[in-house]
Scaffold this active site. Sequence first.
Site, PDB file in Angstrom:
ATOM      1  N   LYS B  84      34.564  35.903  33.142  1.00 26.47           N
ATOM      2  CA  LYS B  84      33.576  36.173  34.193  1.00 26.47           C
ATOM      3  C   LYS B  84      33.078  37.599  34.025  1.00 26.47           C
ATOM      4  O   LYS B  84      33.878  38.508  33.737  1.00 26.47           O
ATOM      5  CB  LYS B  84      34.246  35.981  35.553  1.00 26.47           C
ATOM      6  CG  LYS B  84      33.303  36.042  36.751  1.00 26.47           C
ATOM      7  CD  LYS B  84      34.086  35.777  38.040  1.00 26.47           C
ATOM      8  CE  LYS B  84      33.182  35.728  39.257  1.00 26.47           C
ATOM      9  NZ  LYS B  84      33.953  35.450  40.500  1.00 26.47           N
ATOM     10  N   SER B 159      31.803  31.829  43.262  1.00 32.40           N
ATOM     11  CA  SER B 159      30.925  32.655  42.457  1.00 32.40           C
ATOM     12  C   SER B 159      31.169  32.547  40.951  1.00 32.40           C
ATOM     13  O   SER B 159      30.328  32.978  40.169  1.00 32.40           O
ATOM     14  CB  SER B 159      31.079  34.117  42.882  1.00 32.40           C
ATOM     15  OG  SER B 159      32.380  34.574  42.573  1.00 32.40           O
ATOM     16  N   SER B 183      36.308  31.482  44.994  1.00 37.78           N
ATOM     17  CA  SER B 183      35.357  31.591  43.883  1.00 37.78           C
ATOM     18  C   SER B 183      35.850  31.054  42.543  1.00 37.78           C
ATOM     19  O   SER B 183      35.066  30.965  41.602  1.00 37.78           O
ATOM     20  CB  SER B 183      34.938  33.051  43.694  1.00 37.78           C
ATOM     21  OG  SER B 183      33.941  33.395  44.610  1.00 37.78           O
TER      22      SER B 183
END
Lengths: 115, 519
Positions: B84, B159, B183
């Site tokens: 990420k 996310s 997330s």
Amino acid sequence: MSDPGKPSVPGGSSGESRRLSRSDAAYVARLARLDISDEELDLYADQLEAVLDYAAEVDSVDTTAVAPMAHPLPLVNVLRPDEPADSLDRDEVLAQAPASEDGRFMVPRILGEAP
Amino acid sequence: MSAMGQAGQPASASAIAESVRAGSTSARSVVEAHLAAIDREDPSLHAFLTVLADDARAGADHVDELVSRGEDPGPLAGVPVALKDNLCTRGVPTTCGSRILEGWLPPYDATVVRRLRAAGALIVGKTNLDEFAMGSSTENSAFGPTLNPHDRSRVPGGSSGGSAAAVASGMVPLALGSDTGGSIRQPAAFCGVVGMKPTYGTVSRYGLIAFASSLDQIGPFATSVVDAALLFDVISGHDPHDSTSLDRPGSRLAEANCPDSAQSVEGLRVGLVRELMDGTDDPVAQMLAKAADALSAAGASVEEVSIPELRYALCAYYLIAPAEASSNLARYDGVRYGLRVDAEDLTSMNSATRAAGFGPEVKRRIMLGTYALSAGYYEAYYGKAQRVRTVIADAFAAAYQRLDALVGATAPTTAFSMGAKVEDPLSMYLSDVCTVASNLAGHPAISVPFGTDEAGMPVGVQVLAPALGEAVMLRVASALERASASLPGIPAAGRASTGRASTGDPAPGRAPGQVGEPA
């Protein structure tokens, strides 16, 4: 920007809905160092009020004699041995700054200082 | 070196590592196959913000050299991993999905990145996310949304939507995400992969760009529970660079969750949490009922429990997380890194930089948090929410006195359509309703794919456990994974072949623009 002043007094713990005015939003934006247009202020004031109304449900929980929890685990006073170690390379760090000079970060004039 | 094909490659992380360590597959061929998959899939998914083809190839050659010398290349030898893009990588762009960090090159690697490299993993790229991890759909990225591999008109969740989509589409077998309020778990559910949020403090957050420091935790995405455990084993363990890191060694959970040797759930007491079922869509509720039946059939005692305090988790979360975010994001002031918009004095420069660099959702949360922390409001909002957090942790503790693990939905719905919730922040926040409580308590939780809705979109079932209860959590998750095999399958979504290694296959059907074979 008009002088927003202080926001109105919060609703305490009664659970009633809190009104967030446009001037409240302007005051908060100034605290947060965000240049926000008038149109954005109206939108944010409405949206923040909706979220705050929802979040105010926490008021209905009885927290008498309940300690606040700032950290999920009981770690306190975490120390490490005071031993010298490598730190980040100064030039590599400064190369990422928007402006630097003589090994330091450079910023515009600080308010109130002589130019 | 013989030519290696994309077909017949081992696809799971465990199989890749085993095959590379044994010398039956070269790490270079593994990375070429996955870079080719990225070339093929990512133009229509936008899971990646940066692809590190050259770094990954160089890493692979190093692993192959270690193998040829008879040295141990590590437990993730030759396994491609995506990160990420809120995890710092030295000299490699790390944007956090924000214009304010566009072009920034971190001067250090996150601890998890160093541990991955030391374990022989190959970092193939950085994945898309909602700006500063604030969102539940990956639509808040300043660089455009990621699409759901199962239906490109839908969001992948967020996310960590880029990491979830990258694993679900077979571009990588493993990825890291971060989970502040769901997330990792919610996008894992939306994309049909395994996503795990470990106990707070088990994985170092050094080099994770901070959102809400008392809630943030890094964790794995994988196609199976054992692969998630394998990645967790590599990244967990004490780190003196993170003062919230627990002084414990890394976990050793992969072995216990191998399909061949997985422990049964016989005798475990599992609670089906009413508050994590109420209000979920029918297909999700139906899969939860099947999951409960499956655990009973596997020998667990399953009972429905009510933890009414969980109803307050989302309100407390949406006070605590923005408050901490408003403080953490104060550092983006145009002085030390990232964007600067010039102005004549410092304060004007700060305000102009932040206005230009942050997107609408980040501004909204900074304002919410600033408000909740401002004089006269602190106790009514942040202070109250912190007390509610204690109430929730106590309620979990009471449940765990007689239960080993809890089960509920990961999200109330399956993946929703692009654009469905962007105009209404509160409705977007409600998609975190089942996940935030674990962050508030600091507990581990995992989402396991369990069937689909009538449109074929994946459903995730969530398993929760007390702090440091990863072992029992993974046992329950493995049992659900085994049971899910009998459900109508999740569509392939371009997932790579699951066949085991077979050397010497020619590469079939290579499209133009794909990466070349290793020499």
